[in-house]
Design a protein around this motif. Structure first.
Motif, mmCIF file in Angstrom:
data_model
loop_
_atom_site.group_PDB
_atom_site.id
_atom_site.type_symbol
_atom_site.label_atom_id
_atom_site.label_comp_id
_atom_site.label_asym_id
_atom_site.label_seq_id
_atom_site.Cartn_x
_atom_site.Cartn_y
_atom_site.Cartn_z
ATOM 1 N N LEU A 1 24.590 9.415 6.028
ATOM 2 C CA LEU A 1 25.940 10.344 6.048
ATOM 3 C C LEU A 1 26.723 9.892 7.494
ATOM 4 O O LEU A 1 27.809 9.405 7.450
ATOM 5 N N MET A 2 26.156 9.949 8.409
ATOM 6 C CA MET A 2 26.677 9.700 9.646
ATOM 7 C C MET A 2 27.135 8.346 9.691
ATOM 8 O O MET A 2 28.216 7.888 10.245
ATOM 9 N N ALA A 3 26.233 7.382 9.407
ATOM 10 C CA ALA A 3 26.706 5.743 9.287
ATOM 11 C C ALA A 3 27.840 5.636 8.485
ATOM 12 O O ALA A 3 28.590 4.731 8.794
ATOM 13 N N GLU A 4 27.957 6.262 7.607
ATOM 14 C CA GLU A 4 29.085 6.090 6.563
ATOM 15 C C GLU A 4 30.344 6.524 6.993
ATOM 16 O O GLU A 4 31.231 6.156 6.450
ATOM 17 N N ASN A 5 30.248 7.465 7.930
ATOM 18 C CA ASN A 5 31.420 8.015 8.602
ATOM 19 C C ASN A 5 31.714 7.658 10.053
ATOM 20 O O ASN A 5 32.518 8.541 10.650
ATOM 21 N N LEU A 6 31.094 6.823 10.550
ATOM 22 C CA LEU A 6 31.179 6.570 11.877
ATOM 23 C C LEU A 6 32.741 6.246 12.550
ATOM 24 O O LEU A 6 33.156 6.569 13.487
ATOM 25 N N SER A 7 33.569 5.707 11.402
ATOM 26 C CA SER A 7 34.875 5.092 11.689
ATOM 27 C C SER A 7 35.900 6.099 11.499
ATOM 28 O O SER A 7 36.901 5.969 11.797
ATOM 29 N N LYS A 8 35.556 7.225 11.147
ATOM 30 C CA LYS A 8 36.547 8.427 11.025
ATOM 31 C C LYS A 8 36.835 9.244 12.391
ATOM 32 O O LYS A 8 35.815 9.696 12.937
ATOM 33 N N ASN A 9 38.003 9.288 12.696
ATOM 34 C CA ASN A 9 38.413 9.877 13.944
ATOM 35 C C ASN A 9 38.705 11.399 13.687
ATOM 36 O O ASN A 9 39.607 11.775 12.620
ATOM 37 N N PHE A 10 37.713 12.355 13.996
ATOM 38 C CA PHE A 10 38.126 13.705 13.629
ATOM 39 C C PHE A 10 39.340 14.280 13.759
ATOM 40 O O PHE A 10 39.860 15.371 13.042
ATOM 41 N N ILE A 11 39.891 13.868 14.572
ATOM 42 C CA ILE A 11 41.320 14.734 14.989
ATOM 43 C C ILE A 11 42.382 14.087 14.060
ATOM 44 O O ILE A 11 43.486 14.843 13.909
ATOM 45 N N ASP A 12 42.217 13.403 13.276
ATOM 46 C CA ASP A 12 43.206 12.879 12.204
ATOM 47 C C ASP A 12 43.069 13.702 11.172
ATOM 48 O O ASP A 12 42.605 13.281 9.972
ATOM 49 N N TYR A 13 43.605 15.060 11.099
ATOM 50 C CA TYR A 13 43.526 16.164 10.198
ATOM 51 C C TYR A 13 44.092 15.844 8.864
ATOM 52 O O TYR A 13 43.549 15.895 7.819
ATOM 53 N N GLU A 14 45.276 14.980 9.068
ATOM 54 C CA GLU A 14 46.148 14.622 7.701
ATOM 55 C C GLU A 14 45.210 13.626 6.961
ATOM 56 O O GLU A 14 45.185 13.312 5.814
ATOM 57 N N VAL B 1 29.979 16.353 13.233
ATOM 58 C CA VAL B 1 30.390 17.580 12.445
ATOM 59 C C VAL B 1 29.674 17.212 11.160
ATOM 60 O O VAL B 1 29.257 18.627 10.569
ATOM 61 N N ILE B 2 29.905 16.114 10.574
ATOM 62 C CA ILE B 2 29.471 16.055 9.213
ATOM 63 C C ILE B 2 27.995 16.302 9.275
ATOM 64 O O ILE B 2 27.428 16.836 8.299
ATOM 65 N N SER B 3 27.091 15.969 9.967
ATOM 66 C CA SER B 3 25.853 16.095 10.244
ATOM 67 C C SER B 3 25.447 17.466 10.368
ATOM 68 O O SER B 3 24.456 17.987 9.906
ATOM 69 N N GLN B 4 26.060 18.176 11.039
ATOM 70 C CA GLN B 4 25.822 19.511 11.180
ATOM 71 C C GLN B 4 25.928 20.338 9.856
ATOM 72 O O GLN B 4 25.091 21.211 9.707
ATOM 73 N N TYR B 5 27.179 19.866 9.143
ATOM 74 C CA TYR B 5 27.284 20.768 7.908
ATOM 75 C C TYR B 5 26.033 20.170 6.950
ATOM 76 O O TYR B 5 25.654 21.295 6.334
ATOM 77 N N TYR B 6 25.714 19.029 7.041
ATOM 78 C CA TYR B 6 24.461 18.737 6.258
ATOM 79 C C TYR B 6 23.093 19.594 6.617
ATOM 80 O O TYR B 6 22.434 19.987 5.676
ATOM 81 N N ILE B 7 23.070 19.826 8.046
ATOM 82 C CA ILE B 7 21.600 20.413 8.161
ATOM 83 C C ILE B 7 21.771 21.853 7.848
ATOM 84 O O ILE B 7 20.826 22.407 7.316
ATOM 85 N N LEU B 8 23.073 22.413 7.906
ATOM 86 C CA LEU B 8 23.010 23.967 7.553
ATOM 87 C C LEU B 8 22.984 24.142 6.147
ATOM 88 O O LEU B 8 22.330 25.017 5.696
ATOM 89 N N ILE B 9 23.345 23.340 5.245
ATOM 90 C CA ILE B 9 23.252 23.519 3.648
ATOM 91 C C ILE B 9 21.908 22.868 3.389
ATOM 92 O O ILE B 9 21.472 23.505 2.266
#
Length: 502
Positions: free
Chosen positions: A86-99, A337-345
């Protein structure tokens, strides 16, 4: 038809090389880059094939310590393959780009909700809901929390017509260095409660005695980096509440739960340290410690929006939509952030409870085994009353080696076990610490015990002069590294601490 090949002349080969069309071997160690120095201090003029750049850097990194054997750090060194994917698949995402990445933002919202409820934030008033934000780690979370406490104090003082030039913060001298960063960067006086031998955490009475009208807050640590002890938030809350009422103040408590926030709720759920206490207004926790994520994720949670001044929140629209921002940096990756959600659920309450109880049992097992040797004294707590770690020191004082010698010799066996001195005013106490993380099994614990006792046996056989020579050679090497750092712009550390413990 027969195709005839010609042998290329040396002149033509030279012309090709000079024109930038250099020939290279597909074999990494048969290429010219293997026998040439790898670029270190300036940008190279020519390109390098990707597979060669990868291999050369990987070879360099082989000289790093083994993260699995690094028992100095609380930071997670193991995640499941699905989490890494999951982390590798989302490395290119900038979290601050909410839109652009609204689902990633939604995952942060879910994490904040889960963590706020885990910390018993009030959920009965829609007008006073808890607020939170993801951070790079607890250092950023703490600086944001201290900033919020300072701003609230300033607003109250201005409303009362009083000066705002001398804010202070009360904390134990055993705080992690990020607290000193926060106070220094934000120009806040540090009021330290110094430790005494046998008492290695904040004394609630002494802490509240230091509180005055300029105090913006009191820091209480849920899991000391030195010994793993939990400080007594409940008693601090009771004493501070009484002092606030007597003086008409509103001094709050911040809980530094960097290490203990994902441990105590599952191992010691009856311990009252969180938002159940009236004066606990903000809490930080590290997702990359016992939140079981790789380095780069932390959380700051406030009991309600009342404790997060609006003027600290910036609203911007140049990324395509109106959005609020309360962080020290702007851009950051969404993968953590995505990895944390993965761990929690993925784990849920049952999974976290199983893991944390296992870690506690292994820590208690290690502590007992060390105590049974009659070589070491245990300084950390047990039975779920502190973090899953073991802090220990040599029992015999009049011997020709110390904890630093033990740690140094253990390093030769691959183990990274830190030796350090206690916090200010107790620096004469030397100790070592083993942090029990998720991937530290009972089997690995037994191997560590064998190597540790073999190390002690070796040191007992060595004479004082031999050990001194080893210390001297190590000191000279450290001096050389320090000079090198200074040459390339190093800065002297002016912290009151003698050792960094993370």
């Amino acid at each position: 038809m027969v195709f005839l090949s010609n042998a290329v002349s040396d002149t033509r080969l030279k012309d090709k090389n000079e024109s930038g069309q250099a020939l290279f071997s597909t074999c990494v160690y048969g290429s010219r880059w293997t026998k040439e120095p790898i670029p270190k201090y300036s940008l190279p003029e020519e390109e390098m094939p990707s597979h060669i750049a990868y291999k050369l850097i990987k070879d360099d990194l082989q000289l790093d310590g083994n993260p699995v054997l690094n028992l100095a750090s609380f930071v997670t060194t193991y995640m499941e393959e699905e989490a890494e994917k999951l982390m590798a698949e989302n490395l290119s995402k900038n979290f601050i780009d909410y839109e652009e990445y609204p689902v990633s933002v939604e995952l942060q919202n879910r994490c904040v909700n889960i963590i706020a409820r885990l910390f018993n934030a009030p959920m009965d008033n829609p007008e006073a809901e808890a607020m939170g934000v993801s951070t790079i780690g607890s250092s950023e979370a703490i600086i944001l929390a201290v900033l919020a406490m300072k701003k609230r104090w300033q607003k109250r003082r201005i409303a009362e017509g009083k000066p705002t030039d001398k804010p202070n913060l009360v904390m134990a001298a055993s705080v992690q260095v990020c607290w000193e960063k926060a106070t220094r960067y934000l120009e806040i006086e540090e009021k330290f409660v110094f430790l005494t031998e046998g008492t290695y955490i904040l004394d609630p009475v002494k802490a509240v005695e230091l509180v005055d009208e300029n105090t913006i807050g009191v820091c209480v640590i849920l899991g000391s980096t030195y010994t793993g002890h939990y400080e007594d938030a409940k008693t601090v809350n009771e004493l501070l509440k009484q002092k606030n009422e007597e003086n008409g103040w509103d001094v709050s408590i911040h809980i530094d739960a960097a290490s203990g926030g994902f441990v105590a709720p599952f191992v010691n759920p009856d311990l009252v340290w969180d938002f159940r206490l009236d004066l606990v207004r903000s809490i930080n926790v590290s997702g990359h410690k016992y939140g079981l994520c790789y380095a780069g994720i932390g959380w700051a949670i406030w009991k309600s929006k009342e404790y997060l001044p609006e003027e600290l929140i910036f609203n911007v629209n140049y990324l395509g939509s109106d959005q609020a921002s309360f962080t020290l940096n702007f851009s950051k990756g969404a993968a953590n952030v995505i990895s944390q959600y993965y761990i929690l659920i993925r784990l849920g309450r049952a999974g976290f409870t199983s893991i944390m109880k296992n870690l506690m049992e292994i820590a208690d097992y290690l502590a007992q085994k060390l105590e049974d040797t009659n070589v070491f004294d245990i300084l950390s707590d047990r039975n779920g009353n502190g973090l899953p770690l073991v802090a220990f020191k040599l029992k015999i004082k009049d011997i020709h080696y110390d904890e630093f010698d033990v740690a140094q010799r253990l390093r030769e066996r691959g183990w990274i076990v830190p030796a350090y001195t206690m916090a200010p005013h107790t620096q004469h106490i030397k100790l070592m610490r083993v942090v029990v993380r998720e991937d530290f099994s009972r089997e690995r614990c037994d191997i560590l015990l064998q190597d540790l006792m073999a190390t002690v046996e070796l040191l007992n056989k060595l004479d004082k002069d031999t050990i001194f020579k080893k210390r001297t050679s190590t000191a000279n090497w450290n001096l050389l590294k320090s000079v090198t750092r200074a040459t390339f712009g190093g800065v002297k550390n002016e912290s009151h601490k003698t050792n960094g413990v993370c």
